[in-house]
Motif scaffolding. Sequence first.
Motif, short mmCIF file in Angstrom:
data_model
loop_
_atom_site.label_atom_id
_atom_site.label_comp_id
_atom_site.label_asym_id
_atom_site.label_seq_id
_atom_site.Cartn_x
_atom_site.Cartn_y
_atom_site.Cartn_z
N VAL A 46 0.81 -1.22 0.00
CA VAL A 46 0.00 0.00 0.00
C VAL A 46 0.84 1.26 0.00
O VAL A 46 0.53 2.22 -0.71
N ASN A 47 1.91 1.27 0.77
CA ASN A 47 2.71 2.49 0.95
C ASN A 47 4.15 2.28 0.47
O ASN A 47 5.10 2.44 1.22
N ALA A 61 2.04 -0.51 -4.74
CA ALA A 61 2.96 -1.17 -5.67
C ALA A 61 2.24 -2.11 -6.62
O ALA A 61 2.64 -2.26 -7.78
N ASP A 62 1.18 -2.76 -6.16
CA ASP A 62 0.45 -3.69 -7.01
C ASP A 62 -0.29 -2.95 -8.13
O ASP A 62 -0.24 -3.35 -9.30
N ARG A 86 0.44 0.66 -14.90
CA ARG A 86 1.51 1.69 -14.91
C ARG A 86 1.10 2.90 -15.74
O ARG A 86 1.34 4.04 -15.35
N ASN A 87 0.48 2.65 -16.87
CA ASN A 87 0.13 3.77 -17.77
C ASN A 87 -0.93 4.67 -17.15
O ASN A 87 -0.98 5.88 -17.44
N THR A 136 4.59 -7.60 -5.60
CA THR A 136 3.94 -6.40 -5.09
C THR A 136 2.96 -6.70 -3.96
O THR A 136 2.18 -5.85 -3.56
N GLU A 137 2.98 -7.93 -3.43
CA GLU A 137 2.05 -8.26 -2.37
C GLU A 137 2.45 -7.57 -1.07
O GLU A 137 3.56 -7.11 -0.90
N GLY A 138 1.52 -7.54 -0.15
CA GLY A 138 1.78 -6.91 1.14
C GLY A 138 1.23 -7.75 2.27
O GLY A 138 0.89 -8.92 2.10
N GLY A 139 1.13 -7.16 3.43
CA GLY A 139 0.55 -7.85 4.57
C GLY A 139 1.49 -8.85 5.20
O GLY A 139 2.71 -8.84 4.99
#
Length: 776
Positions: free
Chosen positions: A53-54, A156-157, A163-164, A342-345
């Motif tokens: 997320v950040n 990031a995900d 991206r565009n 790009t995963e988190g948690g």
Amino acid sequence: MKHYGTFKNNGWEYHIKRPDLPHPWYNYLFNNKYHNIISHTGGGFSYAIDPKVNRLLRYDNVDNDLPGRYVFLKMAGKIWSANWQPLKQDVQSWLTVVSPGFTRIRSKHYDIESQIDYCVPLDDTIEIWSVTLTNRTKKKIKIEAYPFVDIIAGDADLEARYRNIMRLYNVAEGSIKERSLIFTKMPFPHREIENYTFFITDTKVKSFETNKLEFFGMHHTIEDPVGLKKKSLSNSPNRGEDMVGVFQVDLELKPDQSRHFNVILGFAENRSDIKKIKKKYFQTKDVIPETIQRTRTAWKNILERLWVTTHDEELDRMVNIWGKYQLLAITRWRGTSPYHGTEGGLGYRDLAQDVEGIAGLDRDLARKKLMDLLRFQFSNGNAVSGFSVIEGAWDINPEAKIVSGKSDVAIWLPNAVIKYIKETGDFKFLRTRVKYLDKGEDTVYDHIIKAVEYVSRSIGKHGLPLIKIADWNDAYDRIGTKNKGESIWLGEAVCWAALIVKEMAGYLKDNKTVNRMDNIYQKMKKAVNQWGWNGKHYIAAYNDHGEKIGDRSIPLNSQTWAILGQVYDKSKLPYVLKAIDSLDTPYGPVLFKPPYHKFNPKIGRVTAFAEGTKENAAVFSHAVAFKIVADCMVSRNKEAFQTMKKLIPTSRAKQDADKYKVEPYVWAEYVIGPGNKNYGQGTFTWNTGTAVWTYIGATEWIIGVKPDFNGLRIEPRLPQNINNVRMKRIFRDTRYNILIQQGQRERNLIVDGKAVKGNLVPLFKDKRVHKVIYNY
């Protein structure tokens, strides 16, 4: 055999002697809110609170280790990088120092020495770069320095997938006067929050850049940025384009003169916080060096809470410093690594195991993480496979119904809680009421009971636990997709957890729960032995079609956990141990052998992985650590110690850095196994459950000092070649200096000069130092 570095300062530092390693070697710099993953050349990324997320920085590829936190330099038409990356010119000298809480990169080009010290302070969501340039030429020079970062400043995900589109939300502004660059994304439907990434310096700025294309140039990359060839940068804001942060700093240096300046990269929820950071760290020249020293000292103090002397330098170094630091890092930041996307948690079972190790090192953090685990448990006893403290559970659908996930996650919760109780004596915690994720609430004690009961009743036709989309082995992801496949290993883990809760209930004189847990244990033990034993070893699973998995090959975990779960009987033990030993290699035992060569849709992706990689017959370090504990439980002291030595990243088999490739100072997830041309290569360091299980295996099993409900219990499993060991540890705010000696005429325990019956060191609450001698 090639070596690219060496340990220094009694093991507290690792010195890397060249930049062109066979693979990036990383350090983790972090506090409870901010994480900097930094390679030996400054590559990697940073984030605050959650890695998805950040995310502050972009990091495209672990193989080329780009981009990173760089300081470009320009002098008399020559352009280079103090970090070697990304320009990769030859260096006159190079040194990277990796240490808990600190990384230093020192290099020399064209007789200009540069040094960058990187540090994440103890509390703020920032990282410090302390930069020093020294002129070793014989003339006065003018030199330009360009601190550089590649900015995401968001999710990031989403950035990777869109991206565009994501760049269209970008907003960046700079100020020469304020010596600052501020980056954010405008709120949008998938991300309505607004926060800030900032890049600030304490030195005079000539110009700045926020636009990546402007700095790189069309048809150019970070390895040849055209912005460095210009007299000055654009000083322009950025709206809707890819972002970078670059300062141009002009300096003059006389011969042998040094100039110093600082840069801070950080995260802020409010713009006003940026001014507070500037005021705090840039008010005097002494603040940042004092902060760096205070941070390093703090980590030293934390790591010294438990200290062992076994007379084996490699083992001591991993237990005392590096493995422990790795454990403290991943307990906070399990959701990502340099190898992740790009995963988190945080993974539920990963965190539950990590808490077992840190309870004696950081009581407050352990309790906080336990509360997170408890809150992400369901009222039926099951738990999510993972969660983000920002975005919530990983595996709940929009109707808030449980998605059939990994089958084993809840089984790890009881031991985490009970280990915390044993380490801290905080029995009141068991009576704390915690809400479930879906509905209702219970005491912590009831939470852990429900966890065991849930897994024990979620069974298939053989009375074994349903495997669903995976057990510990994530790659068994097609065995139980029809909700019929069963896991032998998980049955053994149920027995392990039931016995642990039974022990707690017995101490609390809760006979009802003692009987419940004993019934679960006996029933599951019977099922495992009836349906999991093939006459020579325990198999791994039954798939949805009733086929046996691990019948012809020997699954390591099913053998070791038969011991951990006390499932085997005496007649089976010789077969189990023979099966375990048949899997051994110079790096430790493989998960099974031979590897799969052809995809089997009835088993899963384990059969699709390259031979010898990941769960397809690699030397999987986490599982090897299980084996160490199992050896100790059946008094195979020699075998336990030998396996620990094989697992250590500086073991005899891992001496060739060009072959092993990865860091020699932290545990790797696995070593590529036989059947692969890269056999012997280490892979996926830092983020691995190996850190906690080797720490517990060494301190509580081989050395044998275990926290118990009412004291420290000493049950060593030392090999014969180690006559004595020492341990200094803090237990419930009291320090114990322990000497364990084997080969003595009689077995006895002496505490403060007085003989004590048995092997339990009594509990003291006086916060004094107590001397303990255990002879056997």
